[in-house]
Scaffold this active site. Structure first.
Site, PDB file in Angstrom:
ATOM      1  N   MET A   1      -8.407  -6.653   6.477  1.00 44.73           N
ATOM      2  CA  MET A   1      -8.283  -6.906   5.033  1.00 44.73           C
ATOM      3  C   MET A   1      -9.597  -6.581   4.354  1.00 44.73           C
ATOM      4  O   MET A   1     -10.632  -7.151   4.687  1.00 44.73           O
ATOM      5  CB  MET A   1      -7.886  -8.367   4.819  1.00 44.73           C
ATOM      6  N   GLN A  62      -7.866   1.738  10.465  1.00 45.21           N
ATOM      7  CA  GLN A  62      -6.916   2.068   9.396  1.00 45.21           C
ATOM      8  C   GLN A  62      -7.501   3.098   8.430  1.00 45.21           C
ATOM      9  O   GLN A  62      -8.643   2.963   7.978  1.00 45.21           O
ATOM     10  CB  GLN A  62      -6.526   0.809   8.615  1.00 45.21           C
ATOM     11  N   CYS A  92      -1.496  -0.575  -0.106  1.00 45.18           N
ATOM     12  CA  CYS A  92      -2.521  -1.138  -0.995  1.00 45.18           C
ATOM     13  C   CYS A  92      -2.072  -1.061  -2.467  1.00 45.18           C
ATOM     14  O   CYS A  92      -1.727   0.011  -2.962  1.00 45.18           O
ATOM     15  CB  CYS A  92      -3.835  -0.389  -0.805  1.00 45.18           C
ATOM     16  N   LYS A 133       1.835   1.320   7.660  1.00 39.80           N
ATOM     17  CA  LYS A 133       2.092   0.048   6.972  1.00 39.80           C
ATOM     18  C   LYS A 133       2.580   0.377   5.570  1.00 39.80           C
ATOM     19  O   LYS A 133       1.926   1.137   4.849  1.00 39.80           O
ATOM     20  CB  LYS A 133       0.788  -0.744   6.910  1.00 39.80           C
ATOM     21  N   ASN A 193       5.726  -8.674   7.690  1.00 40.93           N
ATOM     22  CA  ASN A 193       4.451  -9.131   7.115  1.00 40.93           C
ATOM     23  C   ASN A 193       4.684  -9.691   5.710  1.00 40.93           C
ATOM     24  O   ASN A 193       5.536  -9.225   4.971  1.00 40.93           O
ATOM     25  CB  ASN A 193       3.467  -7.943   7.053  1.00 40.93           C
ATOM     26  N   GLY A 194       3.904 -10.710   5.387  1.00 40.00           N
ATOM     27  CA  GLY A 194       3.913 -11.283   4.039  1.00 40.00           C
ATOM     28  C   GLY A 194       4.263 -12.751   4.045  1.00 40.00           C
ATOM     29  O   GLY A 194       5.314 -13.154   4.550  1.00 40.00           O
ATOM     30  N   GLY A 217      -1.882 -11.961   7.579  1.00 41.22           N
ATOM     31  CA  GLY A 217      -3.009 -11.613   6.722  1.00 41.22           C
ATOM     32  C   GLY A 217      -3.705 -12.887   6.285  1.00 41.22           C
ATOM     33  O   GLY A 217      -4.428 -13.529   7.059  1.00 41.22           O
TER      34      GLY A 217
HETATM   35  C1  FMN Z   1      -8.154  -9.287  -0.212  1.00 39.27           C
HETATM   36  C2  FMN Z   1      -7.112  -8.511   0.532  1.00 39.27           C
HETATM   37  C3  FMN Z   1      -7.482  -7.337   1.179  1.00 39.27           C
HETATM   38  C4  FMN Z   1      -6.524  -6.603   1.885  1.00 39.27           C
HETATM   39  N1  FMN Z   1      -6.911  -5.459   2.535  1.00 39.27           N
HETATM   40  C5  FMN Z   1      -6.007  -4.759   3.285  1.00 39.27           C
HETATM   41  C6  FMN Z   1      -6.392  -3.612   4.034  1.00 39.27           C
HETATM   42  O1  FMN Z   1      -7.561  -3.178   4.038  1.00 39.27           O
HETATM   43  N2  FMN Z   1      -5.434  -2.999   4.775  1.00 39.27           N
HETATM   44  C7  FMN Z   1      -4.131  -3.454   4.818  1.00 39.27           C
HETATM   45  O2  FMN Z   1      -3.303  -2.875   5.511  1.00 39.27           O
HETATM   46  N3  FMN Z   1      -3.756  -4.526   4.107  1.00 39.27           N
HETATM   47  C8  FMN Z   1      -4.653  -5.183   3.351  1.00 39.27           C
HETATM   48  N4  FMN Z   1      -4.247  -6.292   2.642  1.00 39.27           N
HETATM   49  C9  FMN Z   1      -2.836  -6.710   2.702  1.00 39.27           C
HETATM   50  C10 FMN Z   1      -2.593  -7.672   3.866  1.00 39.27           C
HETATM   51  O3  FMN Z   1      -2.854  -7.046   5.089  1.00 39.27           O
HETATM   52  C11 FMN Z   1      -1.143  -8.163   3.877  1.00 39.27           C
HETATM   53  O4  FMN Z   1      -0.292  -7.065   4.006  1.00 39.27           O
HETATM   54  C12 FMN Z   1      -0.777  -8.923   2.617  1.00 39.27           C
HETATM   55  O5  FMN Z   1      -1.804  -9.798   2.211  1.00 39.27           O
HETATM   56  C13 FMN Z   1       0.504  -9.738   2.831  1.00 39.27           C
HETATM   57  O6  FMN Z   1       0.407 -10.520   3.986  1.00 39.27           O
HETATM   58  P1  FMN Z   1      -0.099 -12.058   3.969  1.00 39.27           P
HETATM   59  O7  FMN Z   1       0.803 -12.794   3.010  1.00 39.27           O
HETATM   60  O8  FMN Z   1       0.038 -12.488   5.397  1.00 39.27           O
HETATM   61  O9  FMN Z   1      -1.518 -12.031   3.463  1.00 39.27           O
HETATM   62  C14 FMN Z   1      -5.176  -7.031   1.928  1.00 39.27           C
HETATM   63  C15 FMN Z   1      -4.813  -8.222   1.264  1.00 39.27           C
HETATM   64  C16 FMN Z   1      -5.762  -8.956   0.572  1.00 39.27           C
HETATM   65  C17 FMN Z   1      -5.328 -10.228  -0.120  1.00 39.27           C
END
Ligand code: FMN
Length: 313
Positions: A1, A62, A92, A133, A193-194, A217
């Site tokens: 992330m 990634q 993203c 993704k 995911n999510g 995440g």
């Molecule tokens: C601050 C932030 C940075 C993130 N950066 C990435 C990233 O670099 N690559 C990616 O695949 N997803 C990124 N995500 C998305 C998360 O991997 C995930 O798909 C999303 O937050 C939903 O899952 P969660 O509810 O478990 O957080 C980011 C999310 C947040 C909030």
């Protein structure tokens, strides 16, 4: 992330068994082949190939970009640097990224998803896998299945699906039942995911999507033992007790010790506040500590505040 889970956070989150692999923050690919230092910055674990956290959890690199040629050139570069798996980010939602035609903006045209995955797949020539993704779409879900099939047709070895469109941002709920449709239509593994914040969420996400595997995440930051909790339940059917404040404070303290080697103290304090902020909605004491420490800027005072006795009177 991006901006949140770097190599130090990955090391700490994988200390206990739970994660099968971790993924780096995205490496932004525009039009040129990036120098090795960019890859090492995002994935210092590459220095000790194969890339893995200190306890041996593999780390996948990634890439985020839209130009198939540039992605292929950088995939090749990553391969030379001993990457063991490349993941492509089509999820993203950031405006700046989407404005420059990256991340979720490709979900408006499944052919572009296939083109990007296929270019990387060809560049890697089977040496290592490419994975992808996606979200459920950009503005709506009409192209969700087409995008998922496009990633598969391009050669993705697995697909992670964040159960929201780009326009839905991070607004609950994540549509795990939609991911079931994708899983049924694909032959490669699909990972849900999510919004998986707890073991109960994992159960629901798993039963609604039918996916065996989940990607965590924010939930892993909110409860650093969540992956361990899920893994323990999968192998024993038993629930681990809730993660105590003491364990959380130990992880934050260890994180600070790793970060302060290279970063200025005020930056380390902001990183700690960011992580504590992720914990606070789901843990009362994390919330109290956050309130107590929100104005603290000195690292040692902050660390002291993580362990001082709270005045609960
Ligand atoms: C601050 C932030 C940075 C993130 N950066 C990435 C990233 O670099 N690559 C990616 O695949 N997803 C990124 N995500 C998305 C998360 O991997 C995930 O798909 C999303 O937050 C939903 O899952 P969660 O509810 O478990 O957080 C980011 C999310 C947040 C909030």
């Amino acid at each position: 992330m991006e901006g949140v889970i770097d190599a130090h956070a990955r090391a700490l989150l994988t200390t206990r068994p739970g994660f099968d692999w971790a993924v780096t923050e995205f490496v932004r690919v525009v039009d040129a082949r990036l120098p090795p230092r960019v890859f090492y910055k995002h994935c210092p674990e590459l220095i000790h190939a194969p890339a893995a956290t200190p306890n041996g959890t593999p780390v996948h690199l990634q890439l985020l970009g839209s130009d198939p040629e540039a992605l292929a050139a950088n995939a090749h570069q990553a391969l030379k640097l001993n990457a063991t798996c490349l993941d492509l980010n089509f999820g993203c939602p950031a405006k700046t990224v989407n404005r420059h035609d990256g991340g979720a903006s490709l979900l408006r045209d499944p052919r572009r998803v296939e083109g990007a995955v296929s270019a990387v797949h060809t560049a890697l020539a089977g040496a290592i896998p490419v994975t992808a993704k996606i979200r459920l779409g950009f503005s709506d879900r009409r192209l969700a299945l087409d995008c998922a099939k496009a990633a598969e047709a391009g050669g993705a070895a697995h697909l992670v699906v964040h159960g929201r469109t780009r326009d839905e941002g991070y607004r609950p709920p994540a549509h795990w039942e939609w991911i079931a449709r994708i899983r049924q239509a694909l032959h490669i593994p699909v990972i849900v995911n999510g919004d998986i914040w707890s073991l109960e969420d994992y159960w629901r996400a798993r039963s609604l999507s039918g996916c065996e595997d989940a990607m965590l995440g924010r939930g892993a930051l909110a409860d650093p033992l969540l992956a361990c909790r899920i893994r323990h339940w999968q192998s024993t059917g038993e629930r681990l007790p809730a993660t105590t404040w003491q364990v959380r404070a130990e992880i934050l303290t260890a994180y600070a010790a790793l970060q302060r080697i290279t970063l200025p103290e005020r930056v380390v304090v902001s990183l700690l506040k960011q992580w504590l902020n992720h914990m606070r909605a789901r843990h009362e004491q994390a919330g109290q500590r956050f309130t107590l420490l929100r104005r603290v800027t000195q690292l040692d005072s902050f660390l002291e505040g993580l362990t001082t006795t709270l005045d609960t009177a």
